[in-house]
Design an enzyme around this catalytic site. Structure first.
Site, PDB file in Angstrom:
ATOM      1  N   GLU A  70    -154.295 -11.608 -41.590  1.00 23.12           N
ATOM      2  CA  GLU A  70    -153.155 -12.172 -40.859  1.00 23.12           C
ATOM      3  C   GLU A  70    -153.611 -13.151 -39.783  1.00 23.12           C
ATOM      4  O   GLU A  70    -152.972 -14.182 -39.554  1.00 23.12           O
ATOM      5  CB  GLU A  70    -152.321 -11.054 -40.235  1.00 23.12           C
ATOM      6  CG  GLU A  70    -151.709 -10.088 -41.214  1.00 23.12           C
ATOM      7  CD  GLU A  70    -150.603 -10.708 -42.059  1.00 23.12           C
ATOM      8  OE1 GLU A  70    -150.158 -10.067 -43.015  1.00 23.12           O
ATOM      9  OE2 GLU A  70    -150.182 -11.866 -41.786  1.00 23.12           O
ATOM     10  N   ARG A  91    -152.264 -17.034 -40.165  1.00 22.33           N
ATOM     11  CA  ARG A  91    -151.285 -17.416 -39.145  1.00 22.33           C
ATOM     12  C   ARG A  91    -151.941 -18.214 -38.016  1.00 22.33           C
ATOM     13  O   ARG A  91    -151.511 -19.327 -37.704  1.00 22.33           O
ATOM     14  CB  ARG A  91    -150.600 -16.165 -38.583  1.00 22.33           C
ATOM     15  CG  ARG A  91    -149.778 -15.395 -39.611  1.00 22.33           C
ATOM     16  CD  ARG A  91    -149.298 -14.076 -39.030  1.00 22.33           C
ATOM     17  NE  ARG A  91    -148.672 -13.210 -40.004  1.00 22.33           N
ATOM     18  CZ  ARG A  91    -147.351 -12.993 -40.102  1.00 22.33           C
ATOM     19  NH1 ARG A  91    -146.521 -13.619 -39.291  1.00 22.33           N
ATOM     20  NH2 ARG A  91    -146.867 -12.170 -41.008  1.00 22.33           N
ATOM     21  N   ASP A 149    -151.830 -11.713 -54.504  1.00 21.53           N
ATOM     22  CA  ASP A 149    -151.167 -12.985 -54.760  1.00 21.53           C
ATOM     23  C   ASP A 149    -151.936 -14.225 -54.324  1.00 21.53           C
ATOM     24  O   ASP A 149    -152.231 -15.129 -55.112  1.00 21.53           O
ATOM     25  CB  ASP A 149    -149.778 -12.982 -54.115  1.00 21.53           C
ATOM     26  CG  ASP A 149    -149.767 -12.478 -52.667  1.00 21.53           C
ATOM     27  OD1 ASP A 149    -150.838 -12.117 -52.151  1.00 21.53           O
ATOM     28  OD2 ASP A 149    -148.679 -12.433 -52.061  1.00 21.53           O
ATOM     29  N   GLU A 157    -141.173 -17.323 -50.665  1.00 22.41           N
ATOM     30  CA  GLU A 157    -141.869 -17.688 -51.897  1.00 22.41           C
ATOM     31  C   GLU A 157    -140.985 -18.417 -52.910  1.00 22.41           C
ATOM     32  O   GLU A 157    -141.447 -19.339 -53.596  1.00 22.41           O
ATOM     33  CB  GLU A 157    -142.480 -16.434 -52.539  1.00 22.41           C
ATOM     34  CG  GLU A 157    -143.649 -15.856 -51.764  1.00 22.41           C
ATOM     35  CD  GLU A 157    -143.221 -15.032 -50.557  1.00 22.41           C
ATOM     36  OE1 GLU A 157    -144.061 -14.813 -49.653  1.00 22.41           O
ATOM     37  OE2 GLU A 157    -142.047 -14.615 -50.507  1.00 22.41           O
ATOM     38  N   THR A 168    -151.389 -20.229 -47.221  1.00 23.21           N
ATOM     39  CA  THR A 168    -150.402 -19.273 -47.703  1.00 23.21           C
ATOM     40  C   THR A 168    -149.364 -18.899 -46.651  1.00 23.21           C
ATOM     41  O   THR A 168    -148.422 -18.171 -46.950  1.00 23.21           O
ATOM     42  CB  THR A 168    -151.093 -18.002 -48.273  1.00 23.21           C
ATOM     43  OG1 THR A 168    -150.190 -17.293 -49.124  1.00 23.21           O
ATOM     44  CG2 THR A 168    -151.575 -17.101 -47.130  1.00 23.21           C
TER      45      THR A 168
END
Length: 546
Positions: free
Chosen positions: A160, A164, A290, A420, A506
């Site tokens: 994360e 981010r 993913d 998504e 992502t």
């Protein structure tokens, strides 16, 4: 072929030549003929089931025309509506949660789940900049540079923090050229490096950024170890320091060598941090796996490699197996399901997280026109759109099941404002120019406005099929980083953050694609200009003359 069929063939084959008399030859020929018919019919029945399951039967003719170089105009009215939604989300955060990680719009207060480092600010800055919300951008930028010190962050998720914070810092630097963000990214990246200390080279996911200590738990997910490479490679590029690229790229080499037979060649979503091996029998394009596949494709686009080596080879190998074992058709429709595998057996369940794969397959069309990738990408995107359209609220559930006839049912009924589906819709529109994709995105946006918008921000919906909608207590930072950004870009012209010049991480932080080929064709050597050192990922190094 059944056991009886096998016995018939064996019986016929064992008859001696002396037995071929007129009275018996007919019986023998009949047995042979019957066995052959049964064998062929069984084979055809299996092939029919397989074609329907993996999508080989009807994909042949209707591939949409796609190009990264499409020019599409803006839809100013719709883009303005999304921009207003972003301003409402931001203003609500500023009013009720300024300086906290995220807003609880129901209780009208801030919450801290990321160390109190203002994750909503860094996740929002790129979106604010792209939308031209300059006053809001300057307020957020000034606060972040003044108040965020990574030495205060303890026991954070490497995954994360990477997507981010590091991705956000690098993106703002790429969009603005503000050197303060590059310096912060270099500091953060340096603090993250001790995570790459397992025996295999995989990073541990829990790290104390103040001390560099890590939690040495034995299991890591495929997404955790395979969703660092874009950020660390770009950090190496902008700083000229190869120390950031080497450990992240080594992870891909280790992954490339692993035995993946556990799920028909696709491996699984979990690995042992020390041995590097896959450890369980479940494979998915959803949670915990993913973005690894997303990054393989994007690394090829990002580095300008476009070769059969390295990233592209790894992605194409995985994609071929997905097409064979996971991709499934819907009867009489162009919808496509990309199901999970358990010990090689597929189901028809999808996480909303897996809806990114529509755009992923579509972007792979850049490599090979006329390939199945374009059709699969469009079909997955349609399925994910249907997961919105078929719910009472017009909002998709977190997990859903798709029947053979195309009916979508909720498995996990809440919605977290995830991006998504609109990500894939935006990519498909940019690649095709087909207005239906804008209409789909507009429907989804209107459903969010109707059911998720509160006077104090936006919140997730607890049950997307409930008659009386209730909300959770989080305005997710990714709603501002990703969902609203992708919706805005869907309605903007193609020269705003063009796909030919940017790759999104992502968390939807756009990273500028460096000019030229700054990574060797084999994916094994750093060759970008201006580097302080030039090193081989294989371990040798030499002083650079630059």
């Amino acid at each position: 072929m059944g056991q009886g069929d096998k016995e018939a063939i064996l019986t016929a084959a064992s008859i001696k030549d002396s037995m071929w008399r007129p009275t018996r030859s007919f019986k023998v020929l009949a047995a042979l003929l019957l066995a052959t018919i049964l064998c062929i019919s069984g084979t055809l029945a299996y092939k029919s089931r397989r074609d329907r399951r993996v999508g080989l039967g009807s994909f042949g003719a209707d591939a949409p025309e796609m190009s990264f170089h499409n020019t599409v105009p803006a839809d100013p009215k719709r883009a303005s509506a999304v921009r207003a939604a972003m301003k409402h989300a931001w203003d609500s955060y500023v009013t009720y949660a300024w300086g906290y990680d995220e807003l609880d719009p129901v209780a009208r207060r801030g919450t801290n789940g990321f160390g109190g480092m203002g994750v909503t600010v860094i996740d929002s800055l790129g979106t604010l900049k792209i939308m031209g919300l300059d006053e809001e951008f300057e307020k957020g930028s000034e606060w972040f540079k003044k108040n965020v010190h990574f030495k205060k962050m303890r026991h954070v998720s490497l995954f994360e923090t990477n997507i981010r914070f590091l991705g956000g810092l690098l993106s703002v630097y790429g969009l603005t050229g503000d050197e303060a963000y590059k310096a912060m990214a270099e500091d953060l990246g340096t603090r993250m490096l001790p995570a790459f200390s397992s025996a295999s080279g995989y990073p541990y996911n829990n790290i104390d950024l103040s001390s560099g200590s890590v939690s040495r738990r034995g299991s890591v997910s495929l997404a955790e170890v395979g969703t660092l490479q874009l950020e660390f490679l770009y950090l190496a590029y902008v700083t000229g320091d190869y120390k950031f690229a080497e450990p992240a790229m080594k992870v891909l080499r280790v992954l490339d060598k692993q035995d993946t037979t556990i799920n028909r060649g696709l491996g699984s979503q979990s690995l042992n941090a020390e041995s590097g091996r896959y450890t369980e029998a479940r494979w998915t394009l959803g949670a915990m796996a993913d973005s690894y596949y997303e990054y393989l494709l994007k690394l090829d686009l990002f580095t300008g490699q476009h070769s059969t080596y390295g990233f592209r080879r790894m992605w194409e190998s995985a994609a071929e197996l997905m097409r064979e074992h996971s991709v499934q058709e819907v009867d009489g429709k162009s919808m496509v399901v990309v199901g999970e595998l358990h010990r090689g057996t597929p189901n028809r369940k999808m996480d909303h997280l897996a809806c990114f794969s529509g755009g992923m397959f579509a972007m792979a069309h850049e490599w090979e026109e006329g390939s199945e990738n374009a059709r699969i990408g469009a079909g997955i995107t349609e399925t994910c759109y249907e997961s919105y359209r078929q719910m009472r609220t017009g909002i998709s559930p977190e997990v859903f099941q798709v029947s053979q006839s195309g009916d979508v049912s909720a498995v996990v009924s809440h919605n977290l404002l995830r991006p998504e589906t609109v990500e894939s819709i935006m990519i498909l529109y940019r690649l095709t120019g087909d207005e239906k994709f804008r209409d789909w995105g507009w429907e989804i946006f209107q459903a969010f406005e109707k059911h998720s918008r509160l006077a104090t921000g936006y919140a997730g919906v607890r049950n997307v099929n409930a008659n009386d909608v209730t909300h959770d207590h989080t305005q997710e930072s990714f709603f501002m980083a990703e969902t609203l950004k992708y919706l805005y870009l869907l309605f903007e012209s193609s020269d705003v953050v063009p796909l030919t010049k940017f790759v999104f991480n992502t968390e939807a932080h756009p990273l500028p694609i460096p000019p030229g080929h700054f990574w060797s064709e084999s994916g094994m050597e750093c060759t970008f200009p201006g580097a302080r050192r030039k090193e081989s990922v294989c371990g040798t190094s030499e002083a650079s003359n630059t």
